[in-house]
Design a protein around this motif. Structure first.
Motif, PDB file in Angstrom:
ATOM      1  N   THR A  70      37.164  35.492  47.320  1.00  0.00           N
ATOM      2  CA  THR A  70      35.973  36.705  47.330  1.00  0.00           C
ATOM      3  C   THR A  70      36.531  37.974  47.770  1.00  0.00           C
ATOM      4  OG1 THR A  70      34.501  34.811  48.074  1.00  0.00           O
ATOM      5  CG2 THR A  70      33.657  36.848  48.501  1.00  0.00           C
ATOM      6  N   LEU A  71      36.202  38.875  46.817  1.00  0.00           N
ATOM      7  CA  LEU A  71      36.841  40.198  47.046  1.00  0.00           C
ATOM      8  C   LEU A  71      35.821  41.309  46.555  1.00  0.00           C
ATOM      9  CD1 LEU A  71      39.350  40.740  44.225  1.00  0.00           C
ATOM     10  CD2 LEU A  71      37.899  39.056  44.170  1.00  0.00           C
ATOM     11  N   THR A  72      36.087  42.434  46.958  1.00  0.00           N
ATOM     12  CA  THR A  72      35.204  43.621  46.429  1.00  0.00           C
ATOM     13  C   THR A  72      35.377  44.188  45.070  1.00  0.00           C
ATOM     14  OG1 THR A  72      36.673  45.447  47.207  1.00  0.00           O
ATOM     15  CG2 THR A  72      34.850  44.633  48.824  1.00  0.00           C
ATOM     16  N   ALA A  73      34.120  44.464  44.424  1.00  0.00           N
ATOM     17  CA  ALA A  73      34.449  44.580  42.927  1.00  0.00           C
ATOM     18  C   ALA A  73      35.397  45.604  42.421  1.00  0.00           C
ATOM     19  CB  ALA A  73      32.850  45.351  42.517  1.00  0.00           C
ATOM     20  N   ASP A  74      35.880  46.456  43.098  1.00  0.00           N
ATOM     21  CA  ASP A  74      36.938  47.354  42.631  1.00  0.00           C
ATOM     22  C   ASP A  74      38.202  46.977  43.001  1.00  0.00           C
ATOM     23  OD1 ASP A  74      34.881  48.933  41.391  1.00  0.00           O
ATOM     24  OD2 ASP A  74      34.524  50.388  43.273  1.00  0.00           O
ATOM     25  N   HIS A  75      38.390  45.894  43.519  1.00  0.00           N
ATOM     26  CA  HIS A  75      39.745  45.537  43.923  1.00  0.00           C
ATOM     27  C   HIS A  75      40.455  44.743  42.652  1.00  0.00           C
ATOM     28  CE1 HIS A  75      42.376  43.845  47.244  1.00  0.00           C
ATOM     29  NE2 HIS A  75      43.187  43.527  46.067  1.00  0.00           N
ATOM     30  N   GLY A  76      41.640  45.348  42.438  1.00  0.00           N
ATOM     31  CA  GLY A  76      42.378  44.718  41.185  1.00  0.00           C
ATOM     32  C   GLY A  76      43.004  43.397  41.118  1.00  0.00           C
ATOM     33  N   THR A  91      31.855  31.176  36.323  1.00  0.00           N
ATOM     34  CA  THR A  91      32.928  31.099  37.290  1.00  0.00           C
ATOM     35  C   THR A  91      33.456  32.110  38.034  1.00  0.00           C
ATOM     36  OG1 THR A  91      34.437  31.551  35.110  1.00  0.00           O
ATOM     37  CG2 THR A  91      33.803  29.379  35.635  1.00  0.00           C
ATOM     38  N   ILE A  92      32.947  33.580  37.510  1.00  0.00           N
ATOM     39  CA  ILE A  92      33.191  34.698  38.543  1.00  0.00           C
ATOM     40  C   ILE A  92      31.876  35.243  38.401  1.00  0.00           C
ATOM     41  CG2 ILE A  92      34.539  36.810  38.319  1.00  0.00           C
ATOM     42  CD1 ILE A  92      36.777  35.687  36.499  1.00  0.00           C
ATOM     43  N   ASP A  93      31.365  35.408  39.648  1.00  0.00           N
ATOM     44  CA  ASP A  93      29.855  36.056  39.853  1.00  0.00           C
ATOM     45  C   ASP A  93      29.695  37.117  41.103  1.00  0.00           C
ATOM     46  OD1 ASP A  93      27.334  36.280  39.168  1.00  0.00           O
ATOM     47  OD2 ASP A  93      26.637  34.402  39.426  1.00  0.00           O
ATOM     48  N   TRP A  94      28.605  37.425  41.157  1.00  0.00           N
ATOM     49  CA  TRP A  94      28.376  38.476  42.338  1.00  0.00           C
ATOM     50  C   TRP A  94      28.009  37.508  43.477  1.00  0.00           C
ATOM     51  CZ3 TRP A  94      29.972  43.154  41.724  1.00  0.00           C
ATOM     52  CH2 TRP A  94      30.193  43.630  40.467  1.00  0.00           C
ATOM     53  N   VAL A  95      28.239  37.839  44.820  1.00  0.00           N
ATOM     54  CA  VAL A  95      27.685  37.022  45.669  1.00  0.00           C
ATOM     55  C   VAL A  95      26.399  37.677  46.439  1.00  0.00           C
ATOM     56  CG1 VAL A  95      28.354  36.213  48.041  1.00  0.00           C
ATOM     57  CG2 VAL A  95      30.414  36.604  46.355  1.00  0.00           C
ATOM     58  N   PRO A  96      25.487  36.806  46.532  1.00  0.00           N
ATOM     59  CA  PRO A  96      24.233  37.358  47.027  1.00  0.00           C
ATOM     60  C   PRO A  96      24.343  37.787  48.444  1.00  0.00           C
ATOM     61  CG  PRO A  96      23.778  35.387  46.028  1.00  0.00           C
ATOM     62  CD  PRO A  96      25.387  35.559  45.972  1.00  0.00           C
ATOM     63  N   LEU A  97      23.918  38.930  48.768  1.00  0.00           N
ATOM     64  CA  LEU A  97      24.074  39.509  50.190  1.00  0.00           C
ATOM     65  C   LEU A  97      23.337  38.687  51.180  1.00  0.00           C
ATOM     66  CD1 LEU A  97      23.561  43.297  49.502  1.00  0.00           C
ATOM     67  CD2 LEU A  97      25.537  42.098  49.804  1.00  0.00           C
ATOM     68  N   VAL A 143      32.612  39.975  44.854  1.00  0.00           N
ATOM     69  CA  VAL A 143      32.677  39.035  43.862  1.00  0.00           C
ATOM     70  C   VAL A 143      33.411  37.832  44.238  1.00  0.00           C
ATOM     71  CG1 VAL A 143      33.725  38.801  41.401  1.00  0.00           C
ATOM     72  CG2 VAL A 143      32.566  41.027  42.162  1.00  0.00           C
ATOM     73  N   ARG A 144      32.809  36.679  43.844  1.00  0.00           N
ATOM     74  CA  ARG A 144      33.344  35.466  43.927  1.00  0.00           C
ATOM     75  C   ARG A 144      34.063  35.025  42.736  1.00  0.00           C
ATOM     76  NH1 ARG A 144      29.629  32.208  46.369  1.00  0.00           N
ATOM     77  NH2 ARG A 144      30.066  32.961  48.489  1.00  0.00           N
ATOM     78  N   ILE A 169      42.987  44.468  36.493  1.00  0.00           N
ATOM     79  CA  ILE A 169      41.827  44.263  36.236  1.00  0.00           C
ATOM     80  C   ILE A 169      40.592  44.470  37.580  1.00  0.00           C
ATOM     81  CG2 ILE A 169      39.834  43.138  35.075  1.00  0.00           C
ATOM     82  CD1 ILE A 169      42.142  41.976  33.123  1.00  0.00           C
ATOM     83  N   ASN A 170      39.818  45.457  37.855  1.00  0.00           N
ATOM     84  CA  ASN A 170      38.878  45.174  38.928  1.00  0.00           C
ATOM     85  C   ASN A 170      37.810  44.169  38.751  1.00  0.00           C
ATOM     86  OD1 ASN A 170      39.888  47.838  39.422  1.00  0.00           O
ATOM     87  ND2 ASN A 170      38.033  49.004  39.239  1.00  0.00           N
ATOM     88  N   ALA A 171      37.782  43.362  40.069  1.00  0.00           N
ATOM     89  CA  ALA A 171      37.199  42.134  39.866  1.00  0.00           C
ATOM     90  C   ALA A 171      35.868  42.069  39.162  1.00  0.00           C
ATOM     91  CB  ALA A 171      37.137  41.599  41.406  1.00  0.00           C
ATOM     92  N   GLY A 172      34.881  43.029  39.434  1.00  0.00           N
ATOM     93  CA  GLY A 172      33.533  43.315  38.894  1.00  0.00           C
ATOM     94  C   GLY A 172      33.669  43.228  37.561  1.00  0.00           C
ATOM     95  N   VAL A 173      34.679  43.992  36.737  1.00  0.00           N
ATOM     96  CA  VAL A 173      34.782  43.687  35.394  1.00  0.00           C
ATOM     97  C   VAL A 173      34.656  42.278  34.688  1.00  0.00           C
ATOM     98  CG1 VAL A 173      36.263  44.268  33.320  1.00  0.00           C
ATOM     99  CG2 VAL A 173      35.821  45.971  35.331  1.00  0.00           C
ATOM    100  N   LEU A 174      35.119  41.466  35.674  1.00  0.00           N
ATOM    101  CA  LEU A 174      35.238  39.969  34.980  1.00  0.00           C
ATOM    102  C   LEU A 174      34.217  39.094  35.330  1.00  0.00           C
ATOM    103  CD1 LEU A 174      38.984  39.258  36.058  1.00  0.00           C
ATOM    104  CD2 LEU A 174      38.250  39.873  33.808  1.00  0.00           C
ATOM    105  N   VAL A 175      33.027  39.784  36.014  1.00  0.00           N
ATOM    106  CA  VAL A 175      32.050  38.762  36.138  1.00  0.00           C
ATOM    107  C   VAL A 175      31.244  38.303  34.998  1.00  0.00           C
ATOM    108  CG1 VAL A 175      29.455  39.040  36.946  1.00  0.00           C
ATOM    109  CG2 VAL A 175      31.523  40.191  38.585  1.00  0.00           C
ATOM    110  N   ASN A 176      31.151  37.022  35.097  1.00  0.00           N
ATOM    111  CA  ASN A 176      30.514  36.234  33.832  1.00  0.00           C
ATOM    112  C   ASN A 176      29.261  35.459  34.019  1.00  0.00           C
ATOM    113  OD1 ASN A 176      31.531  33.995  34.856  1.00  0.00           O
ATOM    114  ND2 ASN A 176      33.355  34.002  33.471  1.00  0.00           N
ATOM    115  N   GLY A 177      28.961  35.343  35.449  1.00  0.00           N
ATOM    116  CA  GLY A 177      27.665  34.941  35.703  1.00  0.00           C
ATOM    117  C   GLY A 177      27.746  33.230  36.020  1.00  0.00           C
TER     118      GLY A 177
END
Length: 295
Positions: free
Chosen positions: A182-188, A206-212, A165-166, A196-204
């Protein structure tokens, strides 16, 4: 990954792991009334975050008599939940070879290059070493016990489990983080008194998944362990130190840790409420971050 058996008996108690060699402790088939494997992500297979009472899936499996079993760990003992088919006489001689999948568990970590606040200023996480000091949010120095390292290979495993997650600069408010984090999705992340785990905050946005595809085949993550579960500052944002929700053996430098410290100890989690899924995110924070993740 194959489906894994659960869940009513400990088929061995204790044991140690070095690389892919597992040595049994006392082979006692002990009933554990009420023991339950919690399948956190609903996948039907053992995966990161799955728990069995006080034990957590360790990231490796063992094949015995043609069946695959997930191995759980509580920071010391290794145990296998079993539905009752396996008996003591079926256990192989010690030590045995287990299957270790480095991508079975992506530990909760910060990506290489993340800047950590120390009493002497900020430094990239990959140069922090045991004995160094890092800073808490109130600038209290905290001694580093270990810096964990894990290489994630992006060509293997399910993309949704591997994507970090970025968090864009300023996305958490108060100009935090100072730079993209940038951190892994389950990092608090500590936000409004919640971990809050970072993946929970993804909103597409300002906070989004990083393409592999950005990583060229692999990326490296790091995690700081201190004597207790603590909050430190990564790119200025309050973030957690290592907590053994995922066993230490998933890291590339686990053997080095054992040489220095021997048997690992269990760490007690901080008392902040943890938000590990979008459905648990309070309405105020959901609105604040405009979270679009479905409940």
């Amino acid at each position: 990954m194959a489906d894994f058996d659960v869940v009513s008996n400990i088929i061995f108690n204790g044991g140690s792991l070095s690389g892919a060699q597992f040595s049994f402790g006392s082979a006692a088939r002990i009933p554990v009334p009420g023991s339950v494997v919690t399948d956190e992500d609903g996948s039907g297979t053992a995966s990161a975050g799955d728990t069995w009472d006080t034990f957590t899936y360790s990231g490796f499996t063992m094949e015995i008599a043609g069946k695959t079993y997930a191995v759980y760990n509580n920071g010391g003992d290794y145990r296998i939940p079993n539905g009752g088919e396996l008996f003591i006489q079926d256990l192989p001689a010690s030590p045995v070879t287990v299957t270790f999948d480095n991508n079975a568990v992506v530990a909760n970590c910060l990506l290489e290059g993340t800047e950590i606040l120390t009493p002497d200023g900020v430094v990239p996480i990959e140069v922090v070493k045991p004995g160094d000091l890092v800073c808490s949010p109130d600038n209290t120095p905290i001694e580093v016990k270990w810096v964990w390292r894990q290489t994630i290979f992006t060509r293997f495993g399910m993309p949704e489990q591997l994507m970090p997650v970025r968090v864009a600069a300023g996305a958490l408010g108060d100009d935090l983080p100072f730079r993209d984090l940038t951190l892994t999705a389950d990092h608090g992340l500590l936000v409004d008194g919640l971990l809050i785990n970072a993946g929970v905050l993804v909103n597409g946005t300002t906070i989004d998944w990083v393409p592999l595809g950005e990583f060229g085949g692999s990326y490296t993550v790091y995690h700081i362990e201190t004597e207790a579960h603590q909050i430190i500052l990564a790119e200025g944002a309050p973030t957690e130190t290592y907590i053994d929700h995922v066993g230490r053996q998933v890291f590339d430098n686990y053997d080095e840790y054992l040489i220095l410290y021997g048997r690992a100890k269990t760490i007690t989690e901080l008392s902040y409420p943890r938000v590990s899924s979008a459905r648990l995110l309070p309405p105020m924070q959901k609105a604040r971050f405009a979270a679009t993740v479905a409940d």
